[in-house]
Motif scaffolding. Structure first.
Motif, short mmCIF file in Angstrom:
data_model
loop_
_atom_site.label_atom_id
_atom_site.label_comp_id
_atom_site.label_asym_id
_atom_site.label_seq_id
_atom_site.Cartn_x
_atom_site.Cartn_y
_atom_site.Cartn_z
N LEU A 269 2.63 -30.84 -22.25
CA LEU A 269 3.30 -32.25 -22.58
C LEU A 269 3.58 -32.17 -24.03
CD1 LEU A 269 0.85 -34.08 -20.32
CD2 LEU A 269 3.11 -34.19 -19.96
N SER A 270 2.46 -31.79 -24.62
CA SER A 270 2.97 -31.48 -26.36
C SER A 270 4.08 -30.81 -26.55
CB SER A 270 1.76 -31.05 -27.05
OG SER A 270 0.52 -31.58 -26.61
N TYR A 271 4.25 -29.97 -25.83
CA TYR A 271 5.60 -29.31 -26.05
C TYR A 271 6.98 -30.19 -25.85
CZ TYR A 271 8.94 -25.22 -26.22
OH TYR A 271 10.08 -24.49 -26.55
N LEU A 272 6.74 -30.77 -24.66
CA LEU A 272 8.08 -31.57 -23.93
C LEU A 272 8.10 -32.73 -24.97
CD1 LEU A 272 7.22 -31.72 -20.30
CD2 LEU A 272 9.16 -30.58 -21.29
N ALA A 273 6.88 -33.30 -25.58
CA ALA A 273 7.04 -34.41 -26.43
C ALA A 273 7.61 -34.13 -27.76
CB ALA A 273 5.64 -34.99 -26.78
N ARG A 274 8.11 -32.88 -28.02
CA ARG A 274 8.87 -32.53 -29.32
C ARG A 274 10.28 -32.87 -29.05
NH1 ARG A 274 7.26 -26.34 -30.47
NH2 ARG A 274 4.87 -26.39 -30.02
N HIS A 275 10.86 -33.17 -27.95
CA HIS A 275 12.18 -33.24 -27.44
C HIS A 275 12.30 -34.75 -26.91
CE1 HIS A 275 12.81 -29.21 -28.37
NE2 HIS A 275 11.77 -28.89 -27.91
N ASP A 276 13.34 -35.44 -27.38
CA ASP A 276 13.61 -36.79 -26.74
C ASP A 276 14.06 -36.02 -25.18
OD1 ASP A 276 16.05 -38.73 -25.83
OD2 ASP A 276 14.61 -39.70 -27.27
N ARG A 277 13.50 -37.31 -24.31
CA ARG A 277 13.89 -37.03 -22.76
C ARG A 277 15.24 -37.14 -22.77
NH1 ARG A 277 9.41 -41.00 -20.89
NH2 ARG A 277 9.54 -41.48 -23.02
N LEU A 278 16.00 -37.89 -23.16
CA LEU A 278 17.42 -38.46 -22.88
C LEU A 278 18.06 -36.96 -23.24
CD1 LEU A 278 18.01 -41.81 -23.73
CD2 LEU A 278 17.87 -40.64 -21.58
N ASP A 279 17.67 -36.22 -24.70
CA ASP A 279 18.38 -35.28 -24.82
C ASP A 279 18.13 -33.95 -24.01
OD1 ASP A 279 19.27 -36.24 -27.23
OD2 ASP A 279 17.51 -35.33 -28.50
N VAL A 280 16.93 -33.85 -23.35
CA VAL A 280 16.55 -32.65 -22.37
C VAL A 280 17.52 -32.92 -21.04
CG1 VAL A 280 14.87 -31.93 -20.77
CG2 VAL A 280 14.34 -32.59 -23.11
N GLN A 281 17.59 -34.41 -20.64
CA GLN A 281 18.49 -34.79 -19.43
C GLN A 281 20.14 -34.29 -19.85
OE1 GLN A 281 18.52 -38.86 -18.77
NE2 GLN A 281 19.95 -38.63 -16.69
N ARG A 282 20.39 -34.65 -20.82
CA ARG A 282 21.65 -34.45 -21.27
C ARG A 282 22.09 -32.91 -21.32
NH1 ARG A 282 21.59 -36.42 -25.95
NH2 ARG A 282 21.74 -38.66 -25.08
N HIS A 283 20.89 -32.21 -21.85
CA HIS A 283 21.17 -30.64 -22.09
C HIS A 283 21.22 -30.07 -20.72
CE1 HIS A 283 20.87 -26.70 -23.75
NE2 HIS A 283 20.10 -26.45 -22.73
N VAL A 284 20.39 -30.33 -19.67
CA VAL A 284 20.39 -29.42 -18.54
C VAL A 284 21.40 -30.12 -17.51
CG1 VAL A 284 17.95 -29.50 -18.32
CG2 VAL A 284 18.90 -31.19 -17.24
N GLN A 285 21.74 -31.46 -17.77
CA GLN A 285 23.11 -32.00 -16.84
C GLN A 285 24.38 -31.35 -17.13
OE1 GLN A 285 22.07 -36.26 -16.12
NE2 GLN A 285 22.00 -35.28 -14.07
N THR A 286 24.46 -30.91 -18.72
CA THR A 286 25.70 -30.44 -19.15
C THR A 286 25.65 -28.98 -18.47
OG1 THR A 286 25.70 -31.60 -21.41
CG2 THR A 286 27.05 -29.59 -21.18
N LEU A 287 24.59 -28.31 -18.38
CA LEU A 287 24.57 -27.04 -17.80
C LEU A 287 24.95 -27.10 -16.23
CD1 LEU A 287 21.71 -25.52 -19.44
CD2 LEU A 287 23.93 -25.10 -20.10
#
Length: 363
Positions: A269-287
């Motif tokens: 959870l600490s690792y995931l918290a370094r990144h904005d959730r919308l950025d993660v969503q945008r990244h994986v859905q671009t792929l």
């Protein structure tokens, strides 16, 4: 597009494209230290137990931030099926009662209810791919509408706002499994009455602990029909009258939570918290969109909706020889997943566009 996470932070073998997050994500290297710290704390007597409980509270707070709820709404169970079983066992079922599900819903969401006896529960099963298919089957005897927010089988994303409206219309509970969403999609847990998630996929944890969410605002009087020592409020002795339950979602947790996996979950959870959730969503859905575009000319029987608003981080296509396809991809250094007659390719933050190119070449 480069990876959002540093792949060196994960135990991904050299030269491998790891795209099976919907089955198992690659482990974070910091998990080694988390497990070692658990073993140290376990050996310290009462002070070690206090340290373990502090980890539990930290994990509850971390999940609450991820899901947009309060820490008191979060408890832990061993797995999703256990959590669903506790909810199912708490209801006063009557002859003719039903649950509404997709016909291809994940077994852990359905099994604890489908196998109940005295009375048997009707299964109202929606079929096909229409977004409103559950609305057509729910009736006035529907006690639970149960759904995965993202399908394990096809990668389809479900409209939970629509399901909430259906549940309110027929007077049913909405029970949601966020396993295929939590960790890369923003989670709106408050739409559900109860929700659960495994932690070893996009949440970057390991097996042994799962999240249990109780919407205390919607269901303030809920109480399980069974308990263990950990479910009871601390301090009580004797059973006349029976001791009070914990006032929050830790009443889901009958015995000690799996402390080792909780330590790991905290690091994840600490690792995931370094990144904005919308950025993660945008990244994986671009792929995923890039892979869907690349697969279109091949005319594969893709079951994942193309619209990013209707899919998560996985791309699935049916294949009678799915096991052979995944084994052949593995030999080419592409770790995908198979099962139920389909190949599933799932992205996380440690993937980049070079992985999409490699997948297409390997296929």
């Amino acid at each position: 597009m480069d990876p959002l996470f540093d792949p060196a932070d994960f135990r991904i073998p050299a030269g491998v494209t790891h795209v099976c997050a919907a089955g198992e994500t690659a482990a974070l290297r910091v998990h080694d230290q988390a497990l070692l710290q658990y073993l140290v704390d376990k050996s310290l007597g009462m002070s070690g137990r206090a340290a373990q409980e502090a980890q539990v509270e930290a994990a509850r707070a971390g999940v609450a931030r991820l899901w947009g709820v309060t820490a008191g709404d979060i408890g832990f169970v061993a797995n999703v099926a256990e959590g669903v079983s506790i909810v199912a066992g708490s209801l006063d079922w009557r002859d003719g009662d039903a649950i509404a599900i997709d016909a291809e819903e994940y077994p852990s969401v359905v099994g604890p209810i489908a196998l109940r006896r005295n009375p048997a529960i009707r299964l109202l099963q929606a079929r096909g791919g229409e977004p409103d298919r559950l609305a057509r089957i729910a009736d006035g005897r529907t006690r639970i509408i149960a759904a995965s927010s993202v399908s394990y089988l096809t990668g389809e994303r479900i409209d939970l706002h629509a399901l909430r409206a259906i549940a309110d219309r027929v007077g049913a509970l909405l029970l949601v499994d966020f396993t295929q969403a939590s960790g890369y999609l923003p989670i709106e847990a408050s739409l559900a009455d109860f929700a659960f998630s495994a932690c070893y996929k996009w949440m970057l944890g390991i097996t042994g602990v799962a999240v249990a969410y109780w919407n205390r605002a919607r269901q303030p009087d809920w109480s399980p029909a069974s308990a263990g020592w950990h479910s009871f409020a601390p301090g009580g002795r004797g059973y006349d009258p029976p001791p009070a339950l914990r006032p929050d979602a830790m009443r889901f947790t009958r015995g000690n939570p799996a402390h080792g996996p909780v330590y790991v979950l905290n690091g994840a959870l600490s690792y995931l918290a370094r990144h904005d959730r919308l950025d993660v969503q945008r990244h994986v859905q671009t792929l995923t969109t890039a892979l869907l575009d690349g697969l279109r000319p091949r005319r594969l029987p893709i079951t994942t909706p193309y619209d990013p608003a209707r899919h998560g981080a996985s791309v699935c296509f049916t294949a009678p020889d799915a096991a052979s396809v995944v084994a052949a991809l593995h030999q080419k250094g592409v770790y995908a997943w198979n099962g139920h007659g389909r190949v599933r390719i799932s992205f996380h933050g440690y993937n980049g566009m070079a992985d999409v190119d490699r997948i297409l070449e390997a296929l």
